[in-house]
Motif scaffolding. Structure first.
Motif, PDB file in Angstrom:
ATOM      1  N   UNK A 139       0.860  -1.186   0.000  1.00 46.61           N
ATOM      2  CA  UNK A 139       0.000   0.000   0.000  1.00 46.61           C
ATOM      3  C   UNK A 139       0.894   1.232   0.000  1.00 46.61           C
ATOM      4  N   UNK A 140       0.762   2.072  -0.998  1.00 44.05           N
ATOM      5  CA  UNK A 140       1.617   3.259  -1.097  1.00 44.05           C
ATOM      6  C   UNK A 140       1.411   4.205   0.079  1.00 44.05           C
ATOM      7  N   UNK A 141       0.188   4.283   0.590  1.00 48.85           N
ATOM      8  CA  UNK A 141      -0.134   5.258   1.623  1.00 48.85           C
ATOM      9  C   UNK A 141      -0.641   4.601   2.901  1.00 48.85           C
ATOM     10  N   UNK A 142      -0.571   5.374   3.962  1.00 48.94           N
ATOM     11  CA  UNK A 142      -1.151   4.986   5.242  1.00 48.94           C
ATOM     12  C   UNK A 142      -2.600   5.451   5.244  1.00 48.94           C
ATOM     13  N   UNK A 143      -3.485   4.574   5.677  1.00 54.93           N
ATOM     14  CA  UNK A 143      -4.926   4.813   5.587  1.00 54.93           C
ATOM     15  C   UNK A 143      -5.562   4.657   6.957  1.00 54.93           C
ATOM     16  N   UNK A 196       8.892   2.650  18.873  1.00 55.25           N
ATOM     17  CA  UNK A 196       9.797   3.777  19.087  1.00 55.25           C
ATOM     18  C   UNK A 196       9.849   4.706  17.864  1.00 55.25           C
ATOM     19  N   UNK A 197       9.111   4.375  16.822  1.00 53.58           N
ATOM     20  CA  UNK A 197       9.076   5.191  15.604  1.00 53.58           C
ATOM     21  C   UNK A 197       7.953   6.220  15.705  1.00 53.58           C
ATOM     22  N   UNK A 198       8.256   7.461  15.352  1.00 53.08           N
ATOM     23  CA  UNK A 198       7.250   8.509  15.411  1.00 53.08           C
ATOM     24  C   UNK A 198       7.415   9.428  14.216  1.00 53.08           C
ATOM     25  N   UNK A 256       2.195  14.128   9.494  1.00 49.83           N
ATOM     26  CA  UNK A 256       2.335  13.120   8.447  1.00 49.83           C
ATOM     27  C   UNK A 256       1.062  13.059   7.608  1.00 49.83           C
ATOM     28  N   UNK A 257       1.237  13.006   6.271  1.00 50.65           N
ATOM     29  CA  UNK A 257       0.084  12.941   5.372  1.00 50.65           C
ATOM     30  C   UNK A 257      -0.480  11.521   5.341  1.00 50.65           C
ATOM     31  N   UNK A 259       1.035   1.932   5.716  1.00 51.77           N
ATOM     32  CA  UNK A 259       1.522   1.720   4.362  1.00 51.77           C
ATOM     33  C   UNK A 259       3.007   2.002   4.187  1.00 51.77           C
ATOM     34  N   UNK A 260       3.432   1.792   2.967  1.00 51.56           N
ATOM     35  CA  UNK A 260       4.838   1.938   2.600  1.00 51.56           C
ATOM     36  C   UNK A 260       5.381   3.332   2.931  1.00 51.56           C
ATOM     37  N   UNK A 261       4.560   4.376   2.736  1.00 50.68           N
ATOM     38  CA  UNK A 261       5.058   5.739   2.985  1.00 50.68           C
ATOM     39  C   UNK A 261       5.512   5.907   4.437  1.00 50.68           C
ATOM     40  N   UNK A 262       4.753   5.389   5.403  1.00 51.13           N
ATOM     41  CA  UNK A 262       5.155   5.488   6.811  1.00 51.13           C
ATOM     42  C   UNK A 262       6.331   4.574   7.110  1.00 51.13           C
ATOM     43  N   UNK A 263       6.280   3.353   6.627  1.00 51.32           N
ATOM     44  CA  UNK A 263       7.348   2.388   6.900  1.00 51.32           C
ATOM     45  C   UNK A 263       8.690   2.903   6.382  1.00 51.32           C
ATOM     46  N   UNK A 264       8.679   3.494   5.190  1.00 43.99           N
ATOM     47  CA  UNK A 264       9.923   4.017   4.612  1.00 43.99           C
ATOM     48  C   UNK A 264      10.396   5.266   5.358  1.00 43.99           C
ATOM     49  N   UNK A 265       9.497   6.209   5.583  1.00 43.42           N
ATOM     50  CA  UNK A 265       9.877   7.471   6.224  1.00 43.42           C
ATOM     51  C   UNK A 265      10.392   7.252   7.652  1.00 43.42           C
ATOM     52  N   UNK A 266       9.827   6.278   8.355  1.00 45.65           N
ATOM     53  CA  UNK A 266      10.240   6.021   9.738  1.00 45.65           C
ATOM     54  C   UNK A 266      11.400   5.033   9.826  1.00 45.65           C
ATOM     55  N   UNK A 267      11.829   4.519   8.670  1.00 44.83           N
ATOM     56  CA  UNK A 267      12.926   3.546   8.591  1.00 44.83           C
ATOM     57  C   UNK A 267      12.637   2.292   9.414  1.00 44.83           C
ATOM     58  N   UNK A 268      11.382   1.875   9.394  1.00 46.08           N
ATOM     59  CA  UNK A 268      10.969   0.678  10.128  1.00 46.08           C
ATOM     60  C   UNK A 268      11.580  -0.561   9.491  1.00 46.08           C
TER      61      UNK A 268
END
Length: 124
Positions: free
Chosen positions: A34-38, A81-83, A87-88, A105-114
């Motif tokens: 999923x490209x985005x967080x929903x 521990x990720x924040x 965030x859009x 989604x992928x946008x949060x996982x990537x941005x937070x370096x999860x």
């Protein structure tokens, strides 16, 4: 942060914070496809993120079909521990045939370096 398996899918606990209100739930699907967080509309409205006339409306498509969502910036998303601040996210019906509050989604996982460790069933 532990991952649980329901419906054969990975779920995790996440906290969404906006305008001093918060929603914490372990009912968020981890979806790298999923490209985005929903976030569900019901939860978004409780957090002060109801639809407004100037919101951007998008049509999203997936394996299950397509749906319309609107976009907002949420004050904070916390996953272990990720924040992420301001965030859009996208907000929609989240009606996929099983109960869930939303999708990480992928946008949060990537941005937070999860880091997702399926062997240990956790997000590091």
């Amino acid at each position: 942060m532990n991952i649980t398996s329901r419906y054969g899918l990975p779920f995790i606990e996440v906290e969404f914070i906006n305008q001093g209100k918060s929603h914490r739930s372990a009912n968020f699907l981890i979806d790298t496809g999923s490209a985005s967080t929903l976030l569900s509309v019901e939860i978004a409205v409780r957090l002060g993120l109801g639809p407004e006339p100037n919101d951007i409306i998008r049509e999203i498509r997936g394996v299950g079909g397509s749906e319309f969502v609107y976009e907002k910036h949420i004050d904070k998303i916390i996953l272990g521990s990720r924040q992420m601040d301001s965030f859009k996210i996208q907000i929609g019906d989240v009606d996929y045939g099983f109960e869930m509050d939303g999708i990480i989604g992928y946008n949060f996982l990537k941005a937070s370096k999860a880091l997702i460790n399926i062997d240990k069933m956790e997000v590091e």
